[in-house]
Design a protein around this motif. Sequence first.
Motif, PDB file in Angstrom:
ATOM      1  N   ARG A 207       0.826  -1.216   0.000  1.00  0.00           N
ATOM      2  CA  ARG A 207       0.000   0.000   0.000  1.00  0.00           C
ATOM      3  C   ARG A 207       0.853   1.256   0.000  1.00  0.00           C
ATOM      4  O   ARG A 207       0.392   2.320  -0.405  1.00  0.00           O
ATOM      5  CB  ARG A 207      -0.917   0.008   1.225  1.00  0.00           C
ATOM      6  CG  ARG A 207      -2.155  -0.826   1.027  1.00  0.00           C
ATOM      7  CD  ARG A 207      -2.975  -0.819   2.271  1.00  0.00           C
ATOM      8  NE  ARG A 207      -2.144  -1.163   3.419  1.00  0.00           N
ATOM      9  CZ  ARG A 207      -2.624  -1.393   4.626  1.00  0.00           C
ATOM     10  NH1 ARG A 207      -3.900  -1.289   4.854  1.00  0.00           N
ATOM     11  NH2 ARG A 207      -1.834  -1.708   5.620  1.00  0.00           N
ATOM     12  N   LEU A 208       2.110   1.126   0.466  1.00  0.00           N
ATOM     13  CA  LEU A 208       2.984   2.300   0.470  1.00  0.00           C
ATOM     14  C   LEU A 208       3.214   2.798  -0.952  1.00  0.00           C
ATOM     15  O   LEU A 208       3.272   4.000  -1.201  1.00  0.00           O
ATOM     16  CB  LEU A 208       4.330   1.968   1.124  1.00  0.00           C
ATOM     17  CG  LEU A 208       4.289   1.611   2.609  1.00  0.00           C
ATOM     18  CD1 LEU A 208       5.689   1.305   3.097  1.00  0.00           C
ATOM     19  CD2 LEU A 208       3.691   2.745   3.409  1.00  0.00           C
TER      20      LEU A 208
ATOM     21  N   ALA B 106       1.141   2.313  -3.502  1.00  0.00           N
ATOM     22  CA  ALA B 106      -0.124   2.907  -3.940  1.00  0.00           C
ATOM     23  C   ALA B 106      -0.261   4.302  -3.329  1.00  0.00           C
ATOM     24  O   ALA B 106      -0.661   5.250  -4.000  1.00  0.00           O
ATOM     25  CB  ALA B 106      -1.288   2.022  -3.526  1.00  0.00           C
ATOM     26  N   ALA B 107       0.103   4.420  -2.031  1.00  0.00           N
ATOM     27  CA  ALA B 107      -0.009   5.711  -1.357  1.00  0.00           C
ATOM     28  C   ALA B 107       0.868   6.742  -2.065  1.00  0.00           C
ATOM     29  O   ALA B 107       0.437   7.866  -2.332  1.00  0.00           O
ATOM     30  CB  ALA B 107       0.406   5.586   0.104  1.00  0.00           C
ATOM     31  N   ALA B 108       2.084   6.353  -2.403  1.00  0.00           N
ATOM     32  CA  ALA B 108       2.991   7.287  -3.064  1.00  0.00           C
ATOM     33  C   ALA B 108       2.400   7.767  -4.382  1.00  0.00           C
ATOM     34  O   ALA B 108       2.416   8.954  -4.698  1.00  0.00           O
ATOM     35  CB  ALA B 108       4.343   6.623  -3.308  1.00  0.00           C
ATOM     36  N   ARG B 109       1.812   6.827  -5.133  1.00  0.00           N
ATOM     37  CA  ARG B 109       1.243   7.221  -6.426  1.00  0.00           C
ATOM     38  C   ARG B 109      -0.005   8.071  -6.224  1.00  0.00           C
ATOM     39  O   ARG B 109      -0.220   9.043  -6.941  1.00  0.00           O
ATOM     40  CB  ARG B 109       0.926   5.978  -7.249  1.00  0.00           C
ATOM     41  CG  ARG B 109       2.213   5.228  -7.599  1.00  0.00           C
ATOM     42  CD  ARG B 109       2.041   4.341  -8.780  1.00  0.00           C
ATOM     43  NE  ARG B 109       1.682   5.085  -9.957  1.00  0.00           N
ATOM     44  CZ  ARG B 109       1.015   4.561 -10.983  1.00  0.00           C
ATOM     45  NH1 ARG B 109       0.627   3.312 -10.947  1.00  0.00           N
ATOM     46  NH2 ARG B 109       0.723   5.289 -12.032  1.00  0.00           N
ATOM     47  N   GLY B 110      -0.795   7.719  -5.237  1.00  0.00           N
ATOM     48  CA  GLY B 110      -1.980   8.522  -4.948  1.00  0.00           C
ATOM     49  C   GLY B 110      -1.609   9.943  -4.557  1.00  0.00           C
ATOM     50  O   GLY B 110      -2.364  10.883  -4.759  1.00  0.00           O
ATOM     51  N   LEU B 111      -0.412  10.116  -3.983  1.00  0.00           N
ATOM     52  CA  LEU B 111       0.015  11.441  -3.553  1.00  0.00           C
ATOM     53  C   LEU B 111       0.744  12.182  -4.674  1.00  0.00           C
ATOM     54  O   LEU B 111       1.275  13.264  -4.443  1.00  0.00           O
ATOM     55  CB  LEU B 111       0.927  11.324  -2.334  1.00  0.00           C
ATOM     56  CG  LEU B 111       0.239  10.791  -1.072  1.00  0.00           C
ATOM     57  CD1 LEU B 111       1.253  10.412  -0.019  1.00  0.00           C
ATOM     58  CD2 LEU B 111      -0.744  11.815  -0.521  1.00  0.00           C
ATOM     59  N   GLY B 112       0.787  11.583  -5.850  1.00  0.00           N
ATOM     60  CA  GLY B 112       1.315  12.322  -6.994  1.00  0.00           C
ATOM     61  C   GLY B 112       2.638  11.830  -7.541  1.00  0.00           C
ATOM     62  O   GLY B 112       3.196  12.442  -8.448  1.00  0.00           O
ATOM     63  N   ALA B 113       3.169  10.721  -6.998  1.00  0.00           N
ATOM     64  CA  ALA B 113       4.454  10.225  -7.488  1.00  0.00           C
ATOM     65  C   ALA B 113       4.237   9.332  -8.702  1.00  0.00           C
ATOM     66  O   ALA B 113       3.290   8.556  -8.743  1.00  0.00           O
ATOM     67  CB  ALA B 113       5.168   9.454  -6.395  1.00  0.00           C
TER      68      ALA B 113
ATOM     69  N   ARG C 150       5.352   6.174 -11.247  1.00  0.00           N
ATOM     70  CA  ARG C 150       5.802   4.825 -10.921  1.00  0.00           C
ATOM     71  C   ARG C 150       7.275   4.835 -10.520  1.00  0.00           C
ATOM     72  O   ARG C 150       7.683   4.211  -9.552  1.00  0.00           O
ATOM     73  CB  ARG C 150       5.679   3.943 -12.169  1.00  0.00           C
ATOM     74  CG  ARG C 150       4.523   3.005 -12.142  1.00  0.00           C
ATOM     75  CD  ARG C 150       4.437   2.300 -13.496  1.00  0.00           C
ATOM     76  NE  ARG C 150       3.061   2.091 -13.868  1.00  0.00           N
ATOM     77  CZ  ARG C 150       2.309   1.110 -13.369  1.00  0.00           C
ATOM     78  NH1 ARG C 150       2.805   0.267 -12.511  1.00  0.00           N
ATOM     79  NH2 ARG C 150       1.057   0.980 -13.733  1.00  0.00           N
TER      80      ARG C 150
ATOM     81  N   PHE D 212      -6.761   3.546  -8.816  1.00  0.00           N
ATOM     82  CA  PHE D 212      -5.970   2.328  -8.653  1.00  0.00           C
ATOM     83  C   PHE D 212      -6.631   1.126  -9.311  1.00  0.00           C
ATOM     84  O   PHE D 212      -5.993   0.125  -9.556  1.00  0.00           O
ATOM     85  CB  PHE D 212      -5.751   2.025  -7.166  1.00  0.00           C
ATOM     86  CG  PHE D 212      -4.920   3.057  -6.474  1.00  0.00           C
ATOM     87  CD1 PHE D 212      -3.630   3.312  -6.911  1.00  0.00           C
ATOM     88  CD2 PHE D 212      -5.416   3.794  -5.421  1.00  0.00           C
ATOM     89  CE1 PHE D 212      -2.859   4.278  -6.290  1.00  0.00           C
ATOM     90  CE2 PHE D 212      -4.653   4.756  -4.801  1.00  0.00           C
ATOM     91  CZ  PHE D 212      -3.377   5.001  -5.245  1.00  0.00           C
TER      92      PHE D 212
ATOM     93  N   GLU E 158      -1.652   9.331 -10.083  1.00  0.00           N
ATOM     94  CA  GLU E 158      -0.812  10.487  -9.737  1.00  0.00           C
ATOM     95  C   GLU E 158      -1.209  11.747 -10.493  1.00  0.00           C
ATOM     96  O   GLU E 158      -0.813  12.849 -10.126  1.00  0.00           O
ATOM     97  CB  GLU E 158       0.674  10.162  -9.963  1.00  0.00           C
ATOM     98  CG  GLU E 158       1.080   9.943 -11.406  1.00  0.00           C
ATOM     99  CD  GLU E 158       1.026   8.469 -11.812  1.00  0.00           C
ATOM    100  OE1 GLU E 158       0.270   7.717 -11.176  1.00  0.00           O
ATOM    101  OE2 GLU E 158       1.735   8.089 -12.762  1.00  0.00           O
TER     102      GLU E 158
ATOM    103  N   PHE F 131      -5.160   6.163   3.527  1.00  0.00           N
ATOM    104  CA  PHE F 131      -5.319   4.729   3.324  1.00  0.00           C
ATOM    105  C   PHE F 131      -5.709   4.042   4.623  1.00  0.00           C
ATOM    106  O   PHE F 131      -5.407   4.520   5.710  1.00  0.00           O
ATOM    107  CB  PHE F 131      -4.011   4.123   2.829  1.00  0.00           C
ATOM    108  CG  PHE F 131      -3.769   4.374   1.380  1.00  0.00           C
ATOM    109  CD1 PHE F 131      -3.999   3.378   0.440  1.00  0.00           C
ATOM    110  CD2 PHE F 131      -3.315   5.592   0.943  1.00  0.00           C
ATOM    111  CE1 PHE F 131      -3.788   3.609  -0.890  1.00  0.00           C
ATOM    112  CE2 PHE F 131      -3.107   5.835  -0.398  1.00  0.00           C
ATOM    113  CZ  PHE F 131      -3.338   4.840  -1.320  1.00  0.00           C
TER     114      PHE F 131
ATOM    115  N   PHE G 272       6.253  14.830   1.270  1.00  0.00           N
ATOM    116  CA  PHE G 272       6.391  13.964   0.092  1.00  0.00           C
ATOM    117  C   PHE G 272       5.578  14.409  -1.130  1.00  0.00           C
ATOM    118  O   PHE G 272       6.131  14.545  -2.220  1.00  0.00           O
ATOM    119  CB  PHE G 272       6.061  12.515   0.473  1.00  0.00           C
ATOM    120  CG  PHE G 272       6.232  11.534  -0.646  1.00  0.00           C
ATOM    121  CD1 PHE G 272       7.477  11.007  -0.948  1.00  0.00           C
ATOM    122  CD2 PHE G 272       5.153  11.152  -1.427  1.00  0.00           C
ATOM    123  CE1 PHE G 272       7.639  10.115  -1.997  1.00  0.00           C
ATOM    124  CE2 PHE G 272       5.310  10.259  -2.474  1.00  0.00           C
ATOM    125  CZ  PHE G 272       6.556   9.740  -2.750  1.00  0.00           C
TER     126      PHE G 272
ATOM    127  N   ARG H 153       6.102  17.024  -6.515  1.00  0.00           N
ATOM    128  CA  ARG H 153       5.597  18.060  -7.414  1.00  0.00           C
ATOM    129  C   ARG H 153       6.653  19.109  -7.688  1.00  0.00           C
ATOM    130  O   ARG H 153       6.386  20.119  -8.353  1.00  0.00           O
ATOM    131  CB  ARG H 153       4.352  18.717  -6.811  1.00  0.00           C
ATOM    132  CG  ARG H 153       3.126  17.859  -6.978  1.00  0.00           C
ATOM    133  CD  ARG H 153       1.951  18.382  -6.199  1.00  0.00           C
ATOM    134  NE  ARG H 153       0.785  17.553  -6.463  1.00  0.00           N
ATOM    135  CZ  ARG H 153       0.611  16.349  -5.931  1.00  0.00           C
ATOM    136  NH1 ARG H 153       1.512  15.843  -5.114  1.00  0.00           N
ATOM    137  NH2 ARG H 153      -0.463  15.649  -6.226  1.00  0.00           N
TER     138      ARG H 153
END
Lengths: 309, 365
Positions: free
Chosen positions: A203-204, A206-213, A215, B58, B79, B87, B104, B109
């Motif tokens: 999930r980390l 997924a969390a990173a991508r959800g926050l804009g990072a 792949r 997702f 993203e 989560f 982060f 960004r």
Amino acid sequence: MRERVRSPEGGGGEATEHRRRESAAPSSKAARASGNAGWWMLILPAFLLMTGFYIAPILQVLAISVTEPTVGLDNYERLLTNAGVQRAIVTTLRIGIITTAIALFLGYALSYVIALASPRAQRWWLLGVLVPLWISVLVRAFAWVTLLRRQGLVNEGLRSLGAIDAPLELVWNEFGIVVGMVHYMVPYAVLPMLASMREIDPRLLAAARGLGASRFTAFSRIFLPLSTPGLIAAGVLVFIFSLGFYITPAILGGGKTLMAAEWIKIQILDIVRWGMGTMLATVLVVAILVTLAIFSRVVNLKRVFGAGA
Amino acid sequence: MNGAVPGHALTLERLTKRYGGFTAVVDASLTVEQGQFLTLLGPSGSGKTTILMMIAGFVAPSEGRILLDGRDITVLPPEKREFGMVFQGYALFPHMTVAENIAFPLRVRGLARADRDARVRATLDLVQLTQFAERRPTQLSGGQQQRVALARALVFDPALLLLDEPLSALDKKLRAELQEELKTLHRRIGRTFVNVTHDQEEAMSLSDRVAILNHGKLVQMGGPVELYERPRTRFVADFLGKSNMISARVAEARQGGAVLTAGGTRLVQAMDGARAGEAVLLSLRPERITVLTAGETAENVVDGRIASAAFLGAGHSVTVETADLGRLRVTIPTWQASVAPEEGVPLRLGWSADAAAPVADDEDA
């Protein structure tokens, strides 16, 4: 004689012994704390076995290296003066470093794929990684010879495709040794790295991508730092094993490239200079212990070898 | 962080998700207005998390569209959506400090350092974690971790805040406290929130709108009061609090109501479109039933005997055995109960014609 050099090629024995020592250490400590003699009796057979067949011969090697041909540190002085032993050490380190780098790279990619695969796919991947471990190192070395020699499958294939005119020198040189050693070491690189990657919560990412990072950013900022302990552990493990390779370099090196283990064998069996042979063996053992000591300050050894967190 | 950026509206159009032969979400359509707090509520396996994951990007929907302010974002990668997400279990980065965790989203960004630091400080302030900035997530309590996750999801001014069971890992008391905080936060920043939970109390106390899901279907959506008072199906009535289910038959349809019979008992019920002879299922909340004293009367009256009683502090929860309606659960406020209810005591129960709600019988489990 071979067992005196720490070589993984003796089969699974080395690895199991390693693990046994790792897991025996905390339990013997606990026994001392509780002062219960019964527990000591339980590990006594293992203790005697280790002393008789492992520690005593190593001490003997150490003894020979300072007594033959004369008492003193003459043999160790040769480390500084003898070009032959220096070349063997440099070659061993170079091949060890190259092998470690390549095995880590391939192993990391493999572990990454396995760690993120479905549980079902993971089982098949693991089987694929572990099966080579059950095949004799001799068989594997000769298999590489048949593949890589001048009339081998690789050269013939490339020639029939018109990619090359003359066969490439793929074996009986350092290239061949590295190929064989990497092939041997990849599973050893995968296991500690996979163990540390499995502890990473998916999930980390997924969390990173959800926050804009992207792949790639999620990988480099989150996954890579979190899997670094496994990477270091695998690096140390592979490097230590690489130092003691004997059969693979002997067959795939064609006698032209001497690594430490083969150099020791020549000293002892061919030239019968026990002092020199045991000296380099001792140097290897000490080098490995020093590496482990440094490493154990950086990473928790018990976790690396999977002996319960 | 002050409502200068207005909330955004999110629309789901006929969203469906199939995994092989299994359908997780069927034909879900709903709209969250700007600045609203929507909760997707349902038991586990109802598809609520799948919907949230589709909103977050997702999970790719098998069919249907997702629109943000009318713009189709169905195929946008997560993203690129600019949604903040908290989560389940928080997914804080264990190798970073609290401040680094919150920084982060700004870091990826490419924000300048000074700007980044200022925003991280402001957000730490917002969630009252300033003194924990340099700690690691593992050194924090569950509630503090939850606030870090919130701060991290809000720091980049997301168009939408998605919350996946944000309070489920906390103990009951802390949960109530954080519910309050979350509500205040929502009011303060005016952002659109989409929350997922299986806890009906949490859903009702936090949300402007609640969407109830069961077996991948959106069963009913509305304000908490509307859903509680006027459940449309048996599932909704059961899932949101406790409910007595009364099976009856229409004896006589009247203007805006009906006379029903259940065994030998006649009931009057406010309802539309009743047809004589039709079967009706009523949901009657335990607190809508009153205990009648001698001489008192009500539109619906039933006699019974106490089968069991439990004292819950604010009230007594009493189960009354009746001849025609089976067991009815009744809540009697403590201040109204002159004597403690005991087993075997006869009671006369009453309720008004609009106390119960007719529901569709969708119970299939």
